[in-house]
Design a protein around this motif. Sequence first.
Motif, short mmCIF file in Angstrom:
data_model
loop_
_atom_site.label_atom_id
_atom_site.label_comp_id
_atom_site.label_asym_id
_atom_site.label_seq_id
_atom_site.Cartn_x
_atom_site.Cartn_y
_atom_site.Cartn_z
N PRO A 93 0.84 -1.19 0.00
CA PRO A 93 0.00 0.00 0.00
C PRO A 93 0.88 1.24 0.00
CG PRO A 93 -0.02 -1.05 2.17
CD PRO A 93 0.93 -1.84 1.32
N ARG A 94 0.55 2.25 -0.82
CA ARG A 94 1.40 3.43 -0.84
C ARG A 94 0.65 4.68 -1.26
NH1 ARG A 94 5.56 1.45 -5.56
NH2 ARG A 94 4.29 1.95 -7.36
N THR A 95 1.27 5.82 -0.94
CA THR A 95 0.77 7.10 -1.42
C THR A 95 1.81 7.67 -2.37
OG1 THR A 95 1.79 8.35 0.38
CG2 THR A 95 -0.45 7.55 0.77
N TYR A 148 -2.98 0.43 -3.74
CA TYR A 148 -2.17 -0.78 -3.73
C TYR A 148 -1.28 -0.84 -4.96
CZ TYR A 148 -4.67 -2.73 0.22
OH TYR A 148 -5.18 -2.94 1.46
N HIS A 149 -0.13 -1.46 -4.78
CA HIS A 149 0.79 -1.68 -5.91
C HIS A 149 0.42 -3.02 -6.53
CE1 HIS A 149 5.08 -2.36 -7.47
NE2 HIS A 149 4.58 -1.33 -8.14
N PHE A 150 -0.17 -2.94 -7.73
CA PHE A 150 -0.74 -4.13 -8.36
C PHE A 150 0.29 -4.97 -9.12
CE2 PHE A 150 -4.46 -1.36 -7.82
CZ PHE A 150 -5.31 -2.25 -7.19
N THR A 168 4.86 -5.98 -9.56
CA THR A 168 6.16 -6.12 -8.92
C THR A 168 7.16 -5.30 -9.74
OG1 THR A 168 5.61 -8.33 -8.14
CG2 THR A 168 7.94 -7.77 -8.22
N ASP A 169 8.03 -4.55 -9.03
CA ASP A 169 9.03 -3.71 -9.70
C ASP A 169 10.37 -4.44 -9.79
OD1 ASP A 169 7.24 -1.64 -9.97
OD2 ASP A 169 7.85 -0.66 -8.11
N TYR A 170 10.95 -4.40 -10.97
CA TYR A 170 12.27 -4.99 -11.19
C TYR A 170 13.20 -3.89 -11.69
CZ TYR A 170 9.57 -9.33 -11.19
OH TYR A 170 8.73 -10.35 -10.86
N ALA A 198 14.70 3.93 -13.63
CA ALA A 198 14.52 2.87 -14.63
C ALA A 198 14.15 1.56 -13.96
CB ALA A 198 15.79 2.70 -15.46
N HIS A 199 13.02 1.00 -14.35
CA HIS A 199 12.60 -0.31 -13.83
C HIS A 199 11.48 -0.85 -14.69
CE1 HIS A 199 9.27 2.03 -12.07
NE2 HIS A 199 8.66 0.90 -11.75
N LEU A 200 11.25 -2.14 -14.57
CA LEU A 200 10.07 -2.74 -15.19
C LEU A 200 9.04 -2.98 -14.10
CD1 LEU A 200 8.58 -4.14 -17.59
CD2 LEU A 200 9.51 -6.29 -16.71
ZN LIG Z 1 5.51 -0.57 -9.89
#
Ligand SMILES: [Zn+2]
Length: 265
Positions: free
Chosen positions: A150-152, A161-163, A165-167, A240-242
């Motif tokens: 969960p984030r603002t 919510y962060h739906f 995953t960050d890579y 930079a991320h996916l």
């Molecule tokens: Zn993300």
Amino acid sequence: NVTVPASLRMGEAFTVQLSGARAAQATVRFPSEIGEDVRKPAEILNPVGAAGEYVVPGRVVLGKTTPVVFEVSVGGELVRGRIPVVGLDQPIQHLNLSPQISGVLQDPARKAEDALVEKAYARRTPQAWSRPFAPALKGAAPTSSSFGQPRTYTAGGPVAYHFGTDYPARTGTPVLAVNDGTVVIAGRYPVRGGLVVIDHGAGVTSLYFHQSRVTAKVGQKVTRGQKIGEVGNTGLSAGAHLHLEIRVRGEGTNPASWMNRLWPR
Ligand SMILES: [Zn+2]
């Protein structure tokens, strides 16, 4: 026979497994989705599979920790059960994005972007894959800003919510299709940046955000591991991320529950 997980985590993808002579004729629905803020709640679902082994993919909507109720109907018989759900227990992360980055949330083109993505979620096509899911990047580990966080985005802003995953990865790193499917969105958008959406069939879509370059084309059939674009820092992104999402009938599920599996178990 009906097999379901003993318990689930919020945001988890899972399957209701059906076996036996009548499995192909069964239908499944999740009546616990009724009345919740869920895309296509309690839809009547036909199982996919062959040779007496069938599955229906399920999803535990982020923010919902009430038990998942499932109903399997076959030839006038009804099997009903419930699966307890545990929360993810992550503290709220405050990103405090700069106005230059968070400004895209007010972009007038955002509505059209969201509508286009909703259309992709509503697709119902046959299962297009027959091999396990594979990572979208070679050798990248996900960040702490992980699935379900969960984030603002701005100080005092709403919690979301962060739906995905960050890579984190260098700009230009090839982005690979996680499995076979058809490209249904490929282009540049205000929030998601360089975006590709793949319809894998069976109500499953994968989304790849913030790319510097999108090389896939709408309508293109792609196979697992095929390059669809390159990592970047476009849209609502601060490095930079996916950002990878794997959705079931439009609801975000944890990509980790799909990796190296034909179906989440
Ligand atoms: Zn993300």
